[in-house]
Motif scaffolding. Sequence first.
Motif, PDB file in Angstrom:
ATOM      1  N   LEU A 139     -58.802 -29.338   5.109  1.00 23.92           N
ATOM      2  CA  LEU A 139     -57.942 -28.107   4.760  1.00 23.92           C
ATOM      3  C   LEU A 139     -57.419 -27.747   6.222  1.00 23.92           C
ATOM      4  N   ALA A 140     -56.365 -27.576   6.574  1.00 25.11           N
ATOM      5  CA  ALA A 140     -55.814 -26.949   7.646  1.00 25.11           C
ATOM      6  C   ALA A 140     -55.976 -25.507   7.719  1.00 25.11           C
ATOM      7  N   PRO A 141     -56.044 -24.905   8.782  1.00 26.69           N
ATOM      8  CA  PRO A 141     -56.477 -23.422   9.020  1.00 26.69           C
ATOM      9  C   PRO A 141     -55.369 -22.804   8.093  1.00 26.69           C
ATOM     10  N   GLY A 142     -55.882 -21.734   7.094  1.00 28.46           N
ATOM     11  CA  GLY A 142     -55.033 -21.039   6.254  1.00 28.46           C
ATOM     12  C   GLY A 142     -54.431 -21.700   5.124  1.00 28.46           C
ATOM     13  N   ALA A 143     -54.918 -23.024   4.829  1.00 27.81           N
ATOM     14  CA  ALA A 143     -54.379 -23.679   3.678  1.00 27.81           C
ATOM     15  C   ALA A 143     -54.474 -23.050   2.451  1.00 27.81           C
ATOM     16  N   MET A 144     -55.861 -22.315   2.239  1.00 23.24           N
ATOM     17  CA  MET A 144     -55.926 -21.666   0.841  1.00 23.24           C
ATOM     18  C   MET A 144     -55.009 -20.355   0.749  1.00 23.24           C
ATOM     19  N   ARG A 145     -54.742 -20.091   1.841  1.00 32.55           N
ATOM     20  CA  ARG A 145     -53.764 -18.737   1.461  1.00 32.55           C
ATOM     21  C   ARG A 145     -52.534 -19.321   1.021  1.00 32.55           C
ATOM     22  N   SER A 146     -52.172 -20.418   0.975  1.00 32.34           N
ATOM     23  CA  SER A 146     -50.851 -20.915   0.384  1.00 32.34           C
ATOM     24  C   SER A 146     -50.825 -20.820  -1.193  1.00 32.34           C
ATOM     25  N   TRP A 147     -52.059 -20.553  -1.646  1.00 35.34           N
ATOM     26  CA  TRP A 147     -52.056 -20.387  -3.182  1.00 35.34           C
ATOM     27  C   TRP A 147     -51.387 -18.864  -3.589  1.00 35.34           C
ATOM     28  N   ALA A 148     -51.027 -18.194  -2.473  1.00 37.76           N
ATOM     29  CA  ALA A 148     -50.316 -16.998  -2.572  1.00 37.76           C
ATOM     30  C   ALA A 148     -48.839 -17.222  -3.173  1.00 37.76           C
ATOM     31  N   GLY A 149     -48.386 -18.202  -2.853  1.00 36.91           N
ATOM     32  CA  GLY A 149     -46.910 -18.432  -3.073  1.00 36.91           C
ATOM     33  C   GLY A 149     -46.949 -19.146  -4.526  1.00 36.91           C
ATOM     34  N   ARG A 150     -48.108 -19.276  -5.347  1.00 42.09           N
ATOM     35  CA  ARG A 150     -48.134 -20.015  -6.316  1.00 42.09           C
ATOM     36  C   ARG A 150     -48.521 -19.057  -7.711  1.00 42.09           C
ATOM     37  N   THR A 151     -48.682 -17.730  -7.279  1.00 41.62           N
ATOM     38  CA  THR A 151     -48.715 -17.042  -8.656  1.00 41.62           C
ATOM     39  C   THR A 151     -48.520 -15.614  -8.112  1.00 41.62           C
ATOM     40  N   ARG A 152     -48.165 -14.640  -8.997  1.00 40.41           N
ATOM     41  CA  ARG A 152     -47.962 -13.385  -8.592  1.00 40.41           C
ATOM     42  C   ARG A 152     -49.164 -12.311  -8.549  1.00 40.41           C
ATOM     43  N   ASP A 153     -50.234 -12.961  -8.913  1.00 43.09           N
ATOM     44  CA  ASP A 153     -51.549 -12.197  -8.826  1.00 43.09           C
ATOM     45  C   ASP A 153     -52.545 -13.121  -8.191  1.00 43.09           C
ATOM     46  N   PHE A 154     -52.313 -13.298  -6.840  1.00 47.38           N
ATOM     47  CA  PHE A 154     -53.251 -14.023  -6.022  1.00 47.38           C
ATOM     48  C   PHE A 154     -54.688 -13.118  -5.745  1.00 47.38           C
ATOM     49  N   LEU A 155     -55.871 -13.356  -6.112  1.00 48.38           N
ATOM     50  CA  LEU A 155     -57.000 -12.542  -5.863  1.00 48.38           C
ATOM     51  C   LEU A 155     -57.686 -12.933  -4.428  1.00 48.38           C
ATOM     52  N   GLY A 156     -57.018 -13.709  -3.698  1.00 50.50           N
ATOM     53  CA  GLY A 156     -57.563 -13.987  -2.429  1.00 50.50           C
ATOM     54  C   GLY A 156     -58.451 -15.281  -2.197  1.00 50.50           C
ATOM     55  N   CYS A 157     -58.991 -15.269  -0.909  1.00 52.85           N
ATOM     56  CA  CYS A 157     -59.744 -16.546  -0.480  1.00 52.85           C
ATOM     57  C   CYS A 157     -61.303 -15.872  -0.362  1.00 52.85           C
ATOM     58  N   ARG A 158     -62.138 -16.759  -0.828  1.00 52.61           N
ATOM     59  CA  ARG A 158     -63.683 -16.501  -0.616  1.00 52.61           C
ATOM     60  C   ARG A 158     -64.150 -17.964   0.159  1.00 52.61           C
ATOM     61  N   THR A 159     -64.513 -17.554   1.243  1.00 48.84           N
ATOM     62  CA  THR A 159     -64.981 -18.589   2.277  1.00 48.84           C
ATOM     63  C   THR A 159     -66.435 -18.703   2.634  1.00 48.84           C
ATOM     64  N   PHE A 160     -67.026 -19.886   2.549  1.00 48.01           N
ATOM     65  CA  PHE A 160     -68.384 -20.161   2.767  1.00 48.01           C
ATOM     66  C   PHE A 160     -68.526 -20.980   3.913  1.00 48.01           C
ATOM     67  N   PRO A 161     -69.891 -20.903   4.416  1.00 44.55           N
ATOM     68  CA  PRO A 161     -70.277 -21.821   5.628  1.00 44.55           C
ATOM     69  C   PRO A 161     -70.239 -23.316   4.771  1.00 44.55           C
ATOM     70  N   GLY A 162     -69.810 -24.308   5.660  1.00 50.52           N
ATOM     71  CA  GLY A 162     -70.094 -25.637   4.955  1.00 50.52           C
ATOM     72  C   GLY A 162     -68.705 -26.272   4.900  1.00 50.52           C
ATOM     73  N   ASP A 163     -68.972 -27.486   4.668  1.00 49.02           N
ATOM     74  CA  ASP A 163     -67.744 -28.804   4.639  1.00 49.02           C
ATOM     75  C   ASP A 163     -66.927 -28.646   3.196  1.00 49.02           C
ATOM     76  N   HIS A 164     -66.287 -29.940   3.206  1.00 51.54           N
ATOM     77  CA  HIS A 164     -65.685 -30.098   1.659  1.00 51.54           C
ATOM     78  C   HIS A 164     -66.504 -29.752   0.494  1.00 51.54           C
ATOM     79  N   PHE A 165     -68.005 -30.082   0.731  1.00 52.00           N
ATOM     80  CA  PHE A 165     -68.780 -29.958  -0.468  1.00 52.00           C
ATOM     81  C   PHE A 165     -69.630 -28.964  -0.270  1.00 52.00           C
ATOM     82  N   TYR A 166     -69.392 -27.630   0.210  1.00 49.84           N
ATOM     83  CA  TYR A 166     -69.904 -26.431   0.462  1.00 49.84           C
ATOM     84  C   TYR A 166     -70.649 -25.823  -0.733  1.00 49.84           C
ATOM     85  N   LEU A 167     -69.981 -26.066  -2.003  1.00 47.16           N
ATOM     86  CA  LEU A 167     -70.218 -25.561  -3.119  1.00 47.16           C
ATOM     87  C   LEU A 167     -71.537 -26.082  -3.635  1.00 47.16           C
TER      88      LEU A 167
END
Length: 256
Positions: free
Chosen positions: A206-234
């Motif tokens: 993910l490029a810096p700020g990539a997850m914020r691009s979701w704001a352009g795909r909905t009228r109701d963006f609930l924001g980004c939750r970020t956690f320590p870790g890599d692609h499999f952080y979850l």
Amino acid sequence: METLGPLPEVQGASRWLHPADAEPDAELRLFLLHHSGGGASMYREWPAQLPGSVSCQAVQLPGRQERRREAPYTRLGPLVEALARVVSDELDGRAYAVFGHSMGALLGYRLTVEMERRGLPAPALLAVSGWAPEGFSAPAALSRDPLEALRLLGGLPAAVEADAELLAAAVRAMGADGAVCADFPDDGAAVGCPVVAYSGRGDPLLAPGAMRSWAGRTRDFLGCRTFPGDHFYLRTHARAITADLAQLLPRYAAGP
């Protein structure tokens, strides 16, 4: 106006969902979509981490785990149409939400677009993790060596690598899933439901700020939750994600 053909019949639809049946007493439903090369088992702990009011069903795509002898999809459009059939046939009047990680986020997004285009019941909430329509880069190794890509991303459990049949299925699934993701033509489609985004702070895809691009795909963006870790952080933050979903799901399932 675009004319939509009928959704395809899906043979053995019960194999797509783990568990096959939703909890009858739950108030709302949550469909979980796995990452490239993965399977439904990645969500095995989630039902116990969510309240009893939420019925969790993980989607198992063909070509992996107990479905490893089935041919995996290699095109995005037919897979999304199949998912729309599985989900629409499963719905029983209760509100539902969709969570997807990596390729699962792409599939959840396009599934929501497809449900809305067809006038079918759409999710009350779309939760996306580790993938964004802008600023996401698939690993370079994916096209030339799916096994290397699995190892680089940390998506290959030791038990799978030790079993020749499981390993071969995982590599085949990873290659097919890579083709599905490469088949995504970004048309800029927006969804009508709220979207919440989750990611690992050190995700190399993910490029810096990539997850914020979701704001352009909905009228109701609930924001980004970020956690320590890599692609499999979850894998280490599943409890935090499910706790957040436990707060969001009843609120948005109730409607405006």
